[in-house]
Design an enzyme around this catalytic site. Structure first.
Site, PDB file in Angstrom:
ATOM      1  N   ASN A 119      -7.509  30.764  34.801  1.00  0.00           N
ATOM      2  CA  ASN A 119      -8.342  31.422  33.779  1.00  0.00           C
ATOM      3  C   ASN A 119      -9.832  31.167  34.024  1.00  0.00           C
ATOM      4  O   ASN A 119     -10.656  31.439  33.171  1.00  0.00           O
ATOM      5  CB  ASN A 119      -7.939  30.954  32.373  1.00  0.00           C
ATOM      6  CG  ASN A 119      -8.083  29.441  32.212  1.00  0.00           C
ATOM      7  OD1 ASN A 119      -8.548  28.753  33.109  1.00  0.00           O
ATOM      8  ND2 ASN A 119      -7.691  28.932  31.056  1.00  0.00           N
ATOM      9  N   HIS A 147     -11.165  28.152  34.562  1.00  0.00           N
ATOM     10  CA  HIS A 147     -11.670  26.859  34.102  1.00  0.00           C
ATOM     11  C   HIS A 147     -12.068  25.958  35.276  1.00  0.00           C
ATOM     12  O   HIS A 147     -11.523  26.073  36.376  1.00  0.00           O
ATOM     13  CB  HIS A 147     -10.694  26.158  33.134  1.00  0.00           C
ATOM     14  CG  HIS A 147      -9.474  25.561  33.734  1.00  0.00           C
ATOM     15  ND1 HIS A 147      -8.279  25.468  33.060  1.00  0.00           N
ATOM     16  CD2 HIS A 147      -9.232  24.994  34.956  1.00  0.00           C
ATOM     17  CE1 HIS A 147      -7.385  24.868  33.818  1.00  0.00           C
ATOM     18  NE2 HIS A 147      -7.943  24.572  34.967  1.00  0.00           N
TER      19      HIS A 147
HETATM   20  C1  F6R Z   1      -8.114  19.001  37.539  1.00  0.00           C
HETATM   21  C2  F6R Z   1      -9.025  20.065  37.197  1.00  0.00           C
HETATM   22  C3  F6R Z   1      -8.567  21.463  37.044  1.00  0.00           C
HETATM   23  C4  F6R Z   1      -7.877  21.995  38.303  1.00  0.00           C
HETATM   24  C5  F6R Z   1      -7.443  23.447  38.099  1.00  0.00           C
HETATM   25  C6  F6R Z   1      -6.731  23.998  39.318  1.00  0.00           C
HETATM   26  O1  F6R Z   1      -8.802  17.762  37.598  1.00  0.00           O
HETATM   27  O2  F6R Z   1     -10.147  19.779  36.995  1.00  0.00           O
HETATM   28  O3  F6R Z   1      -9.681  22.262  36.751  1.00  0.00           O
HETATM   29  O4  F6R Z   1      -8.758  21.901  39.371  1.00  0.00           O
HETATM   30  O5  F6R Z   1      -6.598  23.536  37.001  1.00  0.00           O
HETATM   31  O6  F6R Z   1      -5.529  23.318  39.460  1.00  0.00           O
HETATM   32  P1  F6R Z   1      -4.624  23.522  40.752  1.00  0.00           P
HETATM   33  O7  F6R Z   1      -5.406  22.998  41.890  1.00  0.00           O
HETATM   34  O8  F6R Z   1      -3.390  22.697  40.478  1.00  0.00           O
HETATM   35  O9  F6R Z   1      -4.356  24.980  40.861  1.00  0.00           O
END
Ligand code: F6R
Length: 241
Positions: A136, A138
């Site tokens: 999304n 973030h």
């Molecule tokens: C985790 C964090 C999150 C992840 C994001 C992507 O510390 O800050 O913003 O980077 O949710 O997660 P993955 O890499 O599992 O797709």
């Protein structure tokens, strides 16, 4: 914004780890801002490998993590402290007293966030911030919203984040509903930012982040305003650009 196109996840991880390695070599006592999740796992593997080969020294490095689930103990295998220990800190010569993760056990959100902001301030600024990208948009757990939150705060996780992260838990109901996260201001104050993005499922959001309007509805779009951002993405993640 610099974009490195990697062939695949392995190539992406090697490229990202090289940027971190260069940072540590150039400034051995640097402050690294670190992320958890699937995206940086390969990067951490590479760093561990180079440390074990005697090619990297973490003895003077400090680190500060982006976020932590509220309510999880550090030894819970889904906590981000546990993640960092098992994927990186336990395998390198970093001084663990200089590795910081928000205190998920602090029930007083205001206190937890204030303490973390004080730690960030005391460290004196992040030299290199590593980020992943949520589906999304973030970064950290700064979920889409009407504003860009400044400092560390407690967030209600978005349904899409709970859905995306349930793969790490036995069931969706076990995914904590809240987390502590560094704010956008703290992230944007890092001298250099590197974002690792992998997979076709991130292609649509990555296009919005790079080419779309800057809006708190796509929190990572704010990175367009940072002077030194490097995106390391694989071909699948870059397939819509
Ligand atoms: C985790 C964090 C999150 C992840 C994001 C992507 O510390 O800050 O913003 O980077 O949710 O997660 P993955 O890499 O599992 O797709």
């Amino acid at each position: 914004m610099i974009i490195y196109r990697a062939k695949d996840y392995k190539d992406l991880s090697r490229k990202a780890a090289n940027i971190l390695r260069a940072q540590i070599i150039m400034k051995p006592d640097c402050i690294l801002g670190l992320a958890t999740g699937s995206s940086p796992v390969g990067t951490y593997e590479k760093l561990v490998e180079w440390y074990q080969e005697g090619d990297l020294d973490f003895s003077k490095v400090s680190s500060i993590n982006l976020d932590e689930y509220k309510g999880l103990k550090p030894d819970n295998d889904q906590s981000y402290r546990y993640f960092m220990d098992t994927h990186l800190f336990n395998h390198i010569n970093i001084d663990k007293t200089r590795t910081f993760v928000p205190n998920g056990l602090e029930t007083d959100s205001e206190k937890a966030c204030k303490n973390y902001d004080e730690i960030i301030e005391k460290l004196g600024g992040v030299d290199l911030q590593l980020l992943g990208l949520g589906h999304n948009g973030h970064i950290g757990f700064n979920e889409p919203s009407d504003v860009f939150p400044c400092g560390t705060h407690c967030v209600d996780l978005a349904p899409s984040t709970i859905e995306a992260n349930k793969r790490f838990f036995t069931s969706e109901s076990e995914v904590p509903r809240q987390a502590y996260t560094m704010g956008i201001r703290s992230i944007m104050l890092a001298k250099k930012i590197i974002v690792v993005v992998s997979g076709k499922d991130k292609a649509e959001i990555l296009k919005k982040v790079i080419c779309g309007p800057i809006t708190p509805n796509v929190p990572a779009s704010v990175l367009q305003l940072h002077a030194d951002v490097t995106i390391v993405a694989d071909e699948a993640a870059l397939s819509q650009i």
